[in-house]
Scaffold this motif. Structure first.
Motif, PDB file in Angstrom:
ATOM      1  N   LEU A   1       1.052   0.476  -8.102  1.00  0.00           N
ATOM      2  CA  LEU A   1       0.611   1.449  -7.173  1.00  0.00           C
ATOM      3  C   LEU A   1       1.571   2.505  -7.352  1.00  0.00           C
ATOM      4  O   LEU A   1       2.842   2.598  -7.444  1.00  0.00           O
ATOM      5  N   ASN A   2       0.825   3.849  -7.520  1.00  0.00           N
ATOM      6  CA  ASN A   2       1.540   5.044  -7.896  1.00  0.00           C
ATOM      7  C   ASN A   2       1.058   6.067  -6.596  1.00  0.00           C
ATOM      8  O   ASN A   2      -0.135   6.655  -6.417  1.00  0.00           O
ATOM      9  N   CYS A   3       2.069   6.112  -5.617  1.00  0.00           N
ATOM     10  CA  CYS A   3       1.928   6.745  -4.401  1.00  0.00           C
ATOM     11  C   CYS A   3       2.100   8.339  -4.656  1.00  0.00           C
ATOM     12  O   CYS A   3       3.392   8.658  -4.604  1.00  0.00           O
ATOM     13  N   THR A   4       1.371   9.109  -4.931  1.00  0.00           N
ATOM     14  CA  THR A   4       1.577  10.603  -5.216  1.00  0.00           C
ATOM     15  C   THR A   4       0.891  11.624  -4.348  1.00  0.00           C
ATOM     16  O   THR A   4       0.756  12.930  -4.339  1.00  0.00           O
ATOM     17  N   ASP A   5       0.099  10.997  -3.394  1.00  0.00           N
ATOM     18  CA  ASP A   5      -0.913  11.959  -2.692  1.00  0.00           C
ATOM     19  C   ASP A   5      -0.051  13.090  -1.814  1.00  0.00           C
ATOM     20  O   ASP A   5       1.048  12.594  -1.326  1.00  0.00           O
ATOM     21  N   ASP A   6      -0.771  14.202  -1.822  1.00  0.00           N
ATOM     22  CA  ASP A   6       0.074  15.410  -1.333  1.00  0.00           C
ATOM     23  C   ASP A   6      -0.188  15.312   0.222  1.00  0.00           C
ATOM     24  O   ASP A   6       0.593  16.346   0.694  1.00  0.00           O
ATOM     25  N   GLU A   7      -1.272  14.785   0.639  1.00  0.00           N
ATOM     26  CA  GLU A   7      -1.425  14.789   2.075  1.00  0.00           C
ATOM     27  C   GLU A   7      -0.415  13.999   3.119  1.00  0.00           C
ATOM     28  O   GLU A   7      -0.241  14.543   4.189  1.00  0.00           O
ATOM     29  N   TYR A   8       0.232  13.245   2.574  1.00  0.00           N
ATOM     30  CA  TYR A   8       1.399  12.396   3.246  1.00  0.00           C
ATOM     31  C   TYR A   8       2.611  12.200   2.596  1.00  0.00           C
ATOM     32  O   TYR A   8       2.668  12.420   1.452  1.00  0.00           O
ATOM     33  N   ASP A   9       3.739  12.205   3.192  1.00  0.00           N
ATOM     34  CA  ASP A   9       4.995  12.063   2.629  1.00  0.00           C
ATOM     35  C   ASP A   9       5.126  10.607   2.139  1.00  0.00           C
ATOM     36  O   ASP A   9       5.264   9.583   2.999  1.00  0.00           O
ATOM     37  N   GLU A  10       4.770  10.311   0.774  1.00  0.00           N
ATOM     38  CA  GLU A  10       4.952   9.041   0.324  1.00  0.00           C
ATOM     39  C   GLU A  10       6.186   8.553  -0.337  1.00  0.00           C
ATOM     40  O   GLU A  10       6.371   7.638  -0.889  1.00  0.00           O
TER      41      GLU A  10
ATOM     42  N   ARG B   1       1.069  -1.269  -0.116  1.00  0.00           N
ATOM     43  CA  ARG B   1      -0.067  -0.098  -0.166  1.00  0.00           C
ATOM     44  C   ARG B   1       0.933   1.231   0.028  1.00  0.00           C
ATOM     45  O   ARG B   1       1.981   1.318   0.352  1.00  0.00           O
ATOM     46  N   CYS B   2       0.199   2.200  -0.185  1.00  0.00           N
ATOM     47  CA  CYS B   2       0.665   3.781  -0.044  1.00  0.00           C
ATOM     48  C   CYS B   2       0.360   4.215   1.253  1.00  0.00           C
ATOM     49  O   CYS B   2      -0.516   3.301   1.925  1.00  0.00           O
ATOM     50  N   ARG B   3       0.832   5.074   1.833  1.00  0.00           N
ATOM     51  CA  ARG B   3       0.510   5.759   2.926  1.00  0.00           C
ATOM     52  C   ARG B   3      -0.823   5.941   3.490  1.00  0.00           C
ATOM     53  O   ARG B   3      -1.651   5.634   4.113  1.00  0.00           O
TER      54      ARG B   3
END
Length: 213
Positions: A107-116, A58-60
């Motif tokens: 999976l591409n973890c690019t969310d701005d809310e968390y440090d991915e 998973r991503c964060r």
């Protein structure tokens, strides 16, 4: 986790039942665990009520959706006034279907809310539930081991578990009893260091991260 014997232990249904906090296990020396391997892994959210996964890729953030794996072993203890149920991963579990799905997911973890940075990773989850008369229900979610970029089978086998202890009456009765409807963060190796939440439990501080039913 820190047991009632004052020692630290790797997670397993047997160890948790015998040595975990009694409010989470209801341990009775005269009522041993009965365990069996499952034909196939449970699926998080399926009909048997095992909502939580064991291992995830998973991503964060939860978007995109994690690739989750269920459990392959189930242990139970049933009494006149309580039930203890625990799921783990059996020795010899075939992880390849899960790993194939994780690899194909891209999976591409690019969310701005968390440090991915460094994600996606494999996570190893332990979920502990208890429901006691007059005290409501509590759930603890804690990592069994640190997240890893590469899958670690040893972490999966000894650092994932889901347990649920439910007592539905204060004292056994002579008649039938009706049960009510029962309803990621980094961690060090639990063999050497206990998680902060469980240290609280060991010390009797009852620092439970959970929710009331």
């Amino acid at each position: 986790f820190c047991g009632v014997d004052g020692q630290c232990h790797l997670y397993s249904c047997q160890s948790w039942y015998e040595l975990g906090p009694r409010d989470f296990t209801g341990y009775d020396a005269d009522s041993p665990l009965v365990c069996q391997d499952l034909v196939g892994a449970t699926q998080p959210g399926d009909a048997d009520g095992v909502y939580y996964p064991s291992v995830s890729f998973r991503c964060r953030n939860l978007n995109p959706k994690p690739i989750d794996m269920g459990f392959t072993n189930k242990c139970t203890v049933s009494g006149r006034s309580s039930d203890f149920t625990c799921y783990g991963l059996a020795q010899g579990t075939d992880f390849q279907p899960f790993l194939d799905e994780a690899s194909a997911a891209q999976l591409n973890c690019t969310d701005d809310e968390y440090d991915e940075t460094g994600y996606p990773k494999f996570t190893y989850r332990v979920t502990l539930e208890t429901r006691l008369p007059g005290k409501g229900g509590h759930t603890i979610l804690t990592p069994g081991f640190n997240d890893t970029s590469e899958f670690n089978e040893t972490f999966a086998l000894s650092g994932t578990m889901y347990s649920k202890y439910e007592m539905w009456t204060d004292q056994p009765t002579s008649g039938p009893t009706t049960r009510p409807t029962a309803f990621p963060t980094q961690a060090s190796n639990p063999a050497s260091t206990c998680s902060p939440v469980l240290v609280g439990l060991c010390l009797g501080l009852r620092l439970i991260v959970g929710f009331m039913f």
